[in-house]
Every structure is written in structure tokens, then in C-alpha cells.
Design an enzyme around this catalytic site. Structure first.
Site, PDB file in Angstrom:
ATOM      1  N   LYS A 143      -6.992   3.413   8.359  1.00  0.00           N
ATOM      2  CA  LYS A 143      -6.067   4.387   7.764  1.00  0.00           C
ATOM      3  C   LYS A 143      -6.692   5.782   7.710  1.00  0.00           C
ATOM      4  CE  LYS A 143      -3.671   0.958   4.892  1.00  0.00           C
ATOM      5  NZ  LYS A 143      -3.398   0.499   3.511  1.00  0.00           N
TER       6      LYS A 143
ATOM      7  N   SER B 135       0.808  -1.227   0.000  1.00  0.00           N
ATOM      8  CA  SER B 135       0.000   0.000   0.000  1.00  0.00           C
ATOM      9  C   SER B 135       0.836   1.270   0.000  1.00  0.00           C
ATOM     10  CB  SER B 135      -0.941   0.005   1.211  1.00  0.00           C
ATOM     11  OG  SER B 135      -0.214  -0.002   2.414  1.00  0.00           O
TER      12      SER B 135
END
EC number: 3.4.21.53
Length: 821
Positions: A755, A712
Site C-alpha cells: 500500500k 481497511s
């Protein structure tokens, strides 16, 4: 141990202090060992010793009352018996202990205690000569007469018993074969005598005195048998019923007891156990096993080690809740109110519990599911399990599986092993007392579940279909796939700042006030102060650290309140005078009682908790090109992650630091390759075809002590390198996440909610996420979505345009690449 002068015991012996009775030379006795000193003696001497000498220990009768026993070594009896440990059996139920089978050899006198710990060791003097047991002439005079009378009395006693019983016939033969000097000790250990009387026989070092002490005991036993025969009708089995075999044996034969009550009591216990087995409402398979074991127990002498193991097994079986259960409370409205009162947010978990209640109303035979709550520490996974138990009205039992590496700890040990015991599941059912509790498997590692769960110790199936298992975990990555496939996983994300404030004022602050003896009239923490604690003193997904900080504030206030109470209680009149003359109070140095309530503002917060631990450093770290902010997921929740890059003269090499995994290293090489192939498009050539020509790139991920991996960070690395090569600053309020491909596509990643919450905690304003992760934003609270500007990117071109002020213009327009994955 042998020499020309005869058999000798060691001059130094470890001492075993026992409350079980008095061991006499020539007899065998079973002794239970559970005190610290005696346990250490068995472990260090008997279990580790390799020679015959190591099995000889001194047995000292404990003359102190065991009820008032303490850790101190009691005053030792001066006379003891040297014994040979024939057998050692260990067990962990009901508590760790050893059972020793010891044969008495001879008397000794303690001359000097050499040490007390870890077990006592003494210098001893041997009093009996072992060779006289097999040698020696017949005694004459008074001693000879006593010896003859004693032998005749012993023969008379045995003659009153049924000689058809094998053990009685064997005892009769022993009387003729054993040396007469050994008879007082052997017979005194067999007949019904008190420990005090046996102690008198033990203390009789002189043989003539020993005969005099033992002969009245033998005569009393004979008279008792005569009286018993006169007062009851004789039946063929009368004498057999008089004889009862007691624990232990006789050296070199076996040991007997003429105590009738011992057999009757044991028979009553066995009969009572049989009634409990039949009343336990076990399944047919378990009942057959128990009846078979009960039949074996009846035929088994108490002296056998397996007797206690079999009895413990049967007692465990009857104590299990085979048919006992609690009635579920299926009121959905009441359950919703209770869950809302206990927990703020957590809507998905609450909805799943209400669904279970609704289905239970419609189908009463529903099997209990296995729910797995996965989320960061401190978000309330365990407390939700307790609330579910309260909602259903069930018993709650928590099993901590952290650190369990042996499946026997869960499924039990087979009874063939010494110290075997049931596993945690069966012990939990026994503790709960019902067969449908709620089991919380904290930090789940491994557990298989089927309706016919078989514990290794029980070795019979136990129906677990009505048990509601709730497992907790920080991540599913370490759970075995076979177990994960059997569980229903419910993600428990971290809390937003607003949710933490609500939780603090609804639950944490009232709980800490109660724990520290304070009231809301004495301490008030405004919401602004709570926000400062959350943002400046804690950085977590849950509320565990937040509760600790609130506890620290309560302790500081408790000191002030206690000091004020001390002054006011000391002299109330003097306190009134102090209030009117406050300057005198200040000059005297006496603390005045604080004004109530004590309100914690930002100044008091700094005095109590110290300077802020966490500062918002985002804007300060993005003052140079080559820095970008990424978003990472950890088992502790979401985190922001800085990526830094620098360039220097070199040969076009790429250096990666920050303890990176292989996947993240590959993402860095992907980013370099994509930028090099698109250098002309984005004006990154700097006069040459290759932007890395004559240049080395160093890519660093701070917090080097933390291992980092995953795909990511791809978009963050591209943005960081584009900033470095173009000399432009990345926006300081932007964070991003997403996997990249060599063609410049942005692929979806996991952990979006955690996140995004991390970006919100860091006061960032724009978040770049993959286009295909747009659906994941539905789980994010509405007020968080309103505070953030989301950019959904499907290509790296869209990422670069959103990450820089004014976009990231290209020299020429290029065809749009569309993901078809």
C-alpha cells in the site's frame, strides 16, 4: 446384417489403413492405431457405436512407406478385409493410441471413396460369401485336387510339431473341422510369410488362385522345418522351441507363428529388463514389486493387453532416479555473487537461500523445505527459483499447477484405469534424471508432501526428502490451510520506481536488445525515459509490462536500423553521394540511414508507444468536498482507491455502490454511526441533532467492475463523509488505510508495504496508517520512507486532524480514547 440370402456385410464401411500387416479372412490380428484418421474412426465408430454393425470396419493394408507418411490419405489398395472389432484398449504412454483386436470376416473391393475426413468411408462390394465357411459341398476337379493337397500339406506341417503342446493339438483338430476353403487364409496368416506374400493371398479373389498362391508358402515352411531337424541335435523340447505364439489368434481358434526369432527376441528383452530392474538400486519394497511384476510378465503372452501395460510400468520404474543425485555447490560467497547478479533487491529471499546453504554445510542430511513465494505477478518469483537451482548446481523442473482440478494429475492414475500414467511429480523426476532436483510449483493449488510420497501409478513409496520444492502464488487466501501450514511463506512485495529503473537497465534492456538483434551502439534508453515508461505507460507491482514496452521500443528501432542497412548495402557509392547532396535525398523520398545510436527521448517515446496510458489524476479528483484517497491491497500489488460521497434531500438513507463486499458495507455503516454519534463534537449537525435528518447519503467506490472488500477502507470512508458533511476539502496529497471500530479506534491492517509503495508511485506525500502498523515500515526501502510523511493514528480524531489542512477542530475537547486491544 442377416437375411434369407445369407450373411452380408454393410455396403458402406469405414476404412482403417494399417501398416502393422495384412489381415486375412478367418484370422485375428492386433493392430496399433495412432494416426489422426484412425484415432477418429475408433472414437466415433467403435467407442460410440451400440450395434453389432458399428463394430464392423474395413481394414486396408497401407502400401505406402510409413517413413514418408503425410497427412494426405494414401492411395487405397483395391482389396481389403472386413473385420469385426473384438477388443479396443486405449493408452496414453508413450503417446495416445489404441490397440484393436480384429477378426477378419471376408474380402471386399472398394468401389467408390465417399469421404476422406474425419476418417475415410467407402462404398464396398463383398467378394467372399460368409455362409461358405459353414456350408457348401466339396469341390471337384482341379480345385478339389488343390484343396486336398493343401489339406495334406497342412496336416504334415502340424505333424512335425509336438502334439503334447495343447495349442498344437487344437490346431490339428481345427484342420479337420474348418472348411477347406478357409485354409489358405488361415494357414497363410500363421506361417512365416512376408506382408507382400500375404498381400498376394489377399488379392487372390478366385479360390483356385488362392490355393495356388498359398501352397508354395506352406511347402517352403515344411522344407524349412525338415532342414532345421536335420542340422541340429534333437532334444525333447526341440519342437516346442520351434513353435512360438505370435500376437493375435485364429478365427474361430487361436493363431500361431513358426517364427523362432520372435520368441528369442522377446526373451532377450525380458532378460535385459530384469537386469535393469536389479541394477536400478531401488528400495527393497519397490524391488519386490518389480520382481513380482517381472515374474508375471514372463508368463504372460504378448497378445494380452496387460502385457504392454506391465512392460510400460517396469520400464518407468527402472528409468526413475532412485539413487542418482547431484552434488550441491555450498559455496556461500559464490552463491551471494550469483544471486546479486541475477536479481536486484529481493533481500529476504536471498537471505533465506544463503541460510539454507549454510545449514546444508553443517548438516548434510537436511530435508528439503517447501518454500512458498507469495507476491504480485512479474516480480521475479519464477526466475528466483531458476537462480536457486543454478546456485546449488541442481536440476530445475517447473510444474505449472494453474487450472489443475484433479489430484490424479499430480499423484498419478491407478493402473486399473485405461490410459493410466504417473503424475507430474514422478514424471518430473524422470525428466530431471536425479532424485534431488528443484521443483518449482507455479501457481500452487494443492500438494501434500511427506518423505514417503506414493504415486498412484507406481503404488510404491518414493523418497522426496531431498527435493527442494519452491511454490509460487499471488495470494495465500486460496491455498488450502492444511497445505499452507506445511510451507514456509516468503512475501515478495512489488518494486519501487527506483528499483524498476535499476532492474530495467541491468536486466530488461540488455535482454531485449539481444532478443531483437540490437546493440547498445544502436539504441540507448536514458533513465529519464525509463521513468516515463514506468509512470505513464505501466502501473504494476512487477516489471512484466515494463519489459513488453521496452520490447515495443526495440521493434520500432529495429525497423529503422533494417531500413538503413538496406540502403547502405544496395549501393555504397550512391550512399556517399547522397550524404553530400542531402537535399536530393529528401526530394527523392529515399530514407537515409539513421544516425547511431538512436536515443529515445520523451518525443520518440510518445511516437512509439502512443499517448500516456496513466495520468496522475489525484489532484484533479479532490477539487470538491466528499472525496478521499484510500489504499487497497490486491493480488497484483497495492493500489490507490478513491472514495466519493454526495448528499441530497431524502429520508436519511445510505446508498452504497461500486460492487462492495459485506465487510466493506459494514465499514460504511460503522462510519455513518460514528459520525452521527460525534456530529456535535465536530460541528456536523447543521442546525439539527442528526446530520442525516432529511438527507440521503450516496457513497461510491469508482472502478465498479472490480469487486472490493475488506475492513481497511474504514478510515477513508469516515474522512470522506466528514469532508462532505463539513464542506471542507481533504488534502490532495494524503492517502490512508485502517480498520475502524464503533468507539473511534483505528485497528491495524495487512499489506502495508504494498500500500505504501502504491502511494509512493502516485506521488502522494502523506500516508496515514494505524499506530500498530508502525513496525511494518521497516520492510519499506529507506528512500521511500524518506519521501513520505507517515502519520500513525490510533483514533479517528488523529486521522481527521492529519487529513485536512489546519486539522479538523472539534467544538469541545473530549477524552482521548486509547486502544487496549
Amino acid at each position: 446384417m442377416s437375411s434369407n440370402s445369407g450373411i452380408q456385410i454393410p455396403s458402406r464401411l469405414p476404412l482403417l489403413c494399417t501398416d502393422d500387416g495384412v489381415l486375412l479372412p478367418g484370422s485375428t490380428m492386433r493392430i496399433s492405431v495412432d494416426t489422426a484418421r484412425n484415432m477418429q474412426l475408433v472414437k466415433s465408430r467403435l467407442l460410440k457405436g451400440t450395434s453389432l454393425k458399428s463394430t464392423i470396419i474395413g481394414v486396408i493394408p497401407n502400401t505406402r512407406d510409413p517413413v514418408h507418411d503425410s497427412d494426405e490419405l494414401p492411395s487405397l489398395h483395391s482389396i481389403g478385409t472386413a473385420g469385426l472389432a473384438v477388443q479396443v484398449v486405449g493408452s496414453n504412454w508413450p503417446k495416445p493410441h489404441y490397440t484393436l483386436l480384429i477378426t477378419g470376416l471376408c474380402r471386399f473391393r472398394v468401389t467408390q471413396l465417399l469421404r476422406e475426413r474425419p476418417f475415410p468411408v467407402a462404398e464396398v462390394e463383398q467378394l467372399d460369401k460368409l455362409e461358405q465357411y459353414t456350408e457348401g459341398d466339396q469341390a471337384d476337379g482341379e480345385l478339389g485336387e488343390l484343396s486336398l493337397r493343401f489339406h495334406q500339406a497342412a496336416v504334415q506341417l502340424v505333424g512335425m510339431l509336438d502334439m503334447s503342446v495343447p495349442v498344437v493339438a487344437k490346431l490339428r483338430r481345427l484342420l479337420d473341422s474348418l472348411p477347406r476353403e478357409t485354409l489358405p487364409d488361415v494357414l497363410a496368416s500363421m506361417i512365416r510369410t512376408s506382408n507382400k506374400e500375404k498381400l498376394q493371398v489377399l488379392d487372390a479373389v478366385d479360390l483356385e488362385e488362392r490355393f495356388k498362391k498359398a501352397l508354395p508358402l506352406l511347402t517352403r515352411q515344411i522344407e524349412g522345418l525338415k532342414l532345421l531337424q536335420k542340422t541340429r541335435k534333437r532334444r525333447p523340447d526341440d519342437d516346442k522351441r520351434v513353435l512360438a505364439i505370435r500376437k493375435g489368434g485364429v478365427f474361430p481358434g487361436r493363431q500361431f507363428s513358426l517364427d523362432e526369432e520372435a520368441e528369442d527376441e522377446d526373451g532377450d528383452d525380458t532378460a535385459m529388463l530384469e537386469k535393469k530392474v536389479k541394477a536400478a538400486a531401488m528400495p527393497e519394497a519397490a524391488l519386490r514389486v518389480c520382481l513380482k511384476e517381472l515374474k508375471r510378465l514372463k508368463k504372460m503372452p504378448q497378445s494380452m493387453p496387460e502385457h504392454a501395460l506391465t512392460r510400460n510400468y517396469l520400464e518407468m520404474m527402472v528409468e526413475l532416479p532412485w539413487s542418482k543425485s547431484t552434488t550441491d555447490c555450498l559455496d556461500i560467497r559464490a552463491a551471494r555473487v550469483l544471486l546479486d547478479n541475477d536479481h536486484y533487491a529481493m533481500e529476504k529471499l536471498k537471505r533465506r537461500v544463503l541460510e539454507y546453504l549454510a545449514v546444508r554445510q553443517l548438516k548434510s542430511t537436511l530435508k528439503g523445505p517447501i518454500l512458498c513465494f507469495v507476491g504480485p505477478p512479474g516480480v521475479g518469483k519464477t526466475s528466483v527459483g531458476r537462480s536457486i537451482a543454478r546456485t546449488l548446481g541442481r536440476e530445475f523442473h517447473r510444474i505449472a499447477l494453474g487450472g489443475v482440478c484433479d489430484h490424479s494429475d499430480i499423484r498419478g492414475h491407478r493402473r486399473t484405469y485405461v490410459g493410466s500414467m504417473p503424475g507430474r511429480i514422478i514424471n518430473g523426476l524422470k525428466t530431471a534424471g536425479v532424485n534431488n532436483p528443484i521443483f518449482l510449483l507455479d501457481e500452487v493449488d494443492k500438494l501434500g508432501k511427506s518423505p514417503d510420497f506414493t504415486d498412484h501409478y507406481l503404488n510404491v513409496p518414493f523418497d522426496l526428502s531431498q527435493v527442494l520444492f519452491i511454490a509460487t502464488a499471488n495470494t495465500t487466501a486460496t491455498i488450502p490451510p492444511a497445505l499452507l501450514d506445511r510451507m514456509e511463506v516468503l512475501q515478495v512485495p512489488g518494486y519501487t520506481q527506483e528499483e524498476k529503473v535499476e532492474i530495467a537497465h541491468r536486466h530488461l534492456i540488455p535482454h531485449q536488445l539481444e532478443q531483437h538483434g540490437l546493440t547498445p551502439q544502436q539504441l540507448q534508453i536514458p533513465q529519464d525515459t525509463t521513468k516515463d515508461i514506468i509512470s505513464k505507460y505501466t502501473r504494476e507491482a512487477g516489471v512484466r509490462s515494463l519489459e513488453r514496452k521496452i520490447g515495443a521500443i526495440c521493434r520500432a528501432v529495429a525497423v529503422k536500423v533494417a531500413e538503413g542497412h538496406k540502403v547502405s548495402r544496395a549501393d555504397l557509392t550512391h550512399y556517399e553521394n547522397l550524404r553530400t547532396h542531402m537535399h536530393m535525398l529528401e526530394d527523392s523520398g529515399i530514407a537515409s540511414p539513421p544516425e547511431m545510436p538512436i536515443v529515445i527521448d520523451h518525443i520518440a517515446l510518445k511516437d512509439i508507444l502512443g499517448p500516456p496510458v496513466f495520468e496522475m489524476e489525484v489532484s484533479e479528483r479532490l477539487t470538491l468536498p466528499g472525496v478521499a484517497i484510500g489504499l487497497a491491497w490486491t493480488p497484483m500489488g497495492g493500489e490507490i482507491m478513491f472514495v466519493e460521497a454526495s448528499r441530497m434531500e431524502g429520508e436519511g438513507q445510505l446508498t452504497l455502490t461500486g460492487q462492495l463486499g459485506d465487510v466493506m458495507k459494514e465499514s460504511a455503516h460503522l462510519a455513518i454511526s460514528w459520525l452521527r454519534s460525534n456530529a456535535k463534537t465536530y460541528l456536523l449537525t447543521n442546525g439539527s441533532a442528526d446530520p442525516l435528518e432529511g438527507t440521503d447519503i450516496h457513497l461510491h467506490f469508482p472502478a465498479g467492475a472490480v469487486t472490493k472488500d475488506g475492513p481497511s477502507a474504514g478510515v477513508t470512508i469516515v474522512t470522506c463523509l466528514a469532508s462532505l458533511l463539513s464542506g471542507r476539502l481533504v488534502r490532495s496529497d494524503v492517502a490512508m488505510t485502517g480498520e475502524i471500530t464503533l468507539r473511534g479506534l483505528v485497528l491495524p491492517v495487512g499489506g502495508i508495504k504494498d500500500k505504501v509503495l502504491a502511494a509512493h508511485r502516485a506521488n502522494l506525500k502523506r500516508v496515514i496508517v494505524p499506530k500498530r502498523n508502525e513496525k511494518d515500515l521497516e520492510e519499506i526501502p529507506a528512500h521511500v520512507r524518506a519521501d513520505l510523511d507517515f502519520v500513525f493514528a490510533s483514533t479517528l480524531d488523529e486521522v481527521l486532524k492529519a487529513a485536512f489542512d489546519g486539522g479538523f477542530p472539534a467544538a469541545v475537547s473530549h477524552a482521548q480514547v486509547v486502544s487496549k486491544l
